[in-house]
Design a protein around this motif. Sequence first.
Motif, mmCIF file in Angstrom:
data_model
loop_
_atom_site.group_PDB
_atom_site.id
_atom_site.type_symbol
_atom_site.label_atom_id
_atom_site.label_comp_id
_atom_site.label_asym_id
_atom_site.label_seq_id
_atom_site.Cartn_x
_atom_site.Cartn_y
_atom_site.Cartn_z
ATOM 1 N N UNK A 123 0.884 -1.245 -0.127
ATOM 2 C CA UNK A 123 0.040 0.137 0.028
ATOM 3 C C UNK A 123 0.720 1.181 0.131
ATOM 4 N N UNK A 124 2.017 1.077 -0.469
ATOM 5 C CA UNK A 124 3.202 2.321 -0.466
ATOM 6 C C UNK A 124 3.273 2.841 -1.730
ATOM 7 N N UNK A 125 2.687 2.320 -2.605
ATOM 8 C CA UNK A 125 2.871 2.491 -4.099
ATOM 9 C C UNK A 125 4.103 1.977 -4.525
ATOM 10 N N UNK A 126 4.524 0.799 -4.240
ATOM 11 C CA UNK A 126 5.514 0.268 -4.935
ATOM 12 C C UNK A 126 7.019 0.106 -4.219
ATOM 13 N N UNK A 127 6.859 0.876 -2.909
ATOM 14 C CA UNK A 127 7.943 1.244 -2.183
ATOM 15 C C UNK A 127 8.324 0.017 -1.162
#
Length: 580
Positions: A123-127
């Motif tokens: 849920x961190x945009x791919x981080x």
Amino acid sequence: MRPRVALAATSAVALLAVLAACSKNTGSSSGDNAQGSTQSGSISTNPADSKGPAKAISGAKRGGTLYQYLEADYDHLDPVRAYVNNATAATNLLVRTLTMFKDDGKGHLTLVGDMATDAGKDTSGGKCTSWQFTLKDGLKYEDGSAITANDVAYGIARSFSPDLAEGPHYIQQWLANDINYNKDYKGPYNGGAAVPPGVKVSGKTISFNFKEPHCDLPFAASWGTTSPLPKAKDTKTKLDLRPFSSGPYKVKSYTRDSKLVLERNKYWDAKTDPIRHDYFDTFEVDFGSSSEQQANAIKSSQGNDANAVMGANVPPTLLPTVQNDPQVKNRVAAGFTQFVWYMAINNQRIKDVKEREALNYGFNKKAFIQALGGSTAGEEANTLLSPTTIGYKNYNAYPYDQAKAKSLLGGKHPQLVFAFANTARWQKLATTVQNTLQQVGFKVVLKPIDSASYYTQIGKNNNPYDLYFAGWGSDWPSGSTIIPPVFDGRNIQAQGNSTYPYFNDAAVNSQIDKLTKQSANDAAPGWAALDKDIMTKHAPVVPVYYDKAYQMYGTNVGNMAIGQSTGWPVYYNAFLRNGK
């Protein structure tokens, strides 16, 4: 055995793809060792893969008692402490986790949601710094009460306790952003909250928030660290004796060093479970029989022995009998596992690198493997990484050379204490170790340890032993699950260690920090290079053999195989052919 670490999968071990930039990825590797072909695997991105029930096993019948014979009792059955493969295989019947590996029986492993609806969402945009899991409907404990996300959070919280130091520490370290994960927060037994820092619960959803990227969280969530436990059912260290079931079986009775009996958990719902079956009525583990006794009983397969599975490899003395009888040979679960067994050198006691190099040059691996059982037991190892690891590269820094070993000792005869598990098998193997090392000038004192507490004893920082064996298999096949747990000296604690060599080098630790921030594929060459660097510069262990399983089962046991994620027989896919 492995403290998954710490101990000892099918004809070849699966090579799992690790998330790179949190996207699905697959890979393969090969080495110069005759390990057979490597396999491939993935993390499922399809929620349908996480839905139950598990695919039915062809010809399976319900009923009967499946028996497992073991030489010694488990170290731990508390799921947050279980880190030896025989124990983790048993706890797979008792408890569920957020994720788990699904084995298609053809060399391919897929990580799916076990209690969770999928294998996890970044849920961190791919981080890879924030992850979310949502529990399925209909999950229940053995008393019929509902499993909640708060129970999962509480299970993770208790894993921070210094009293439960054994087991994998990945999630704890990532949440704390510190190898010394319980330096500040020590869990609910020591005044901490029931939900650990970095974890949040909202309804049926549990989320993890990290300061650094950890794309491997879906893999780590397959360990007992994420097994649920209601606070009211927490018996602390006594949970070893009576885990509270969320799986298809529950504890009926358990007498340490004698017998464990599991029976069906009637509240387990197969419709929620994409992995397990509950074909047999009861599962009985009998402790105390040697590998010879196990093999002779199961070979004959009279009475209960027809329903039994060995908990040891077929011993060398019985191999010709087994291999020359096709009907018996067909009842062997065999193949390479993901484990590299090594002789740990206690670097806190043996500080002279020349002495450690002499141990490497002077250890006769072929003689040890022959005593172990020959080619059915393992193949000679030279590396820290298994050939099943992404990026594996073979090398041999210390070919067997007695003259070189003697030269490095310079006429000295160091006296070393070799500790071993006090079983019939290891009593014989310890003598082989003693003989081969004394041939090059070492004086070796043998020290037996109670086998049920073997890893607990060598896992103590102040243990009084110079040499002892341990097996390490990847928790998922990246160097990140092999080198840091064993060779990062910052992991060393008072007890519960998997850093059995007690090796600590600042340059190695710095390289570990660099590699763990990379994706599995990007870091793969670096892990292989660090493997060689550690051995050639420091010689902290003696790699001895790449492990194989060769375990017999009774004539009435169906669908018995070695699990690719555990390196141990898979109970939950087995059945009794006549249903009794």
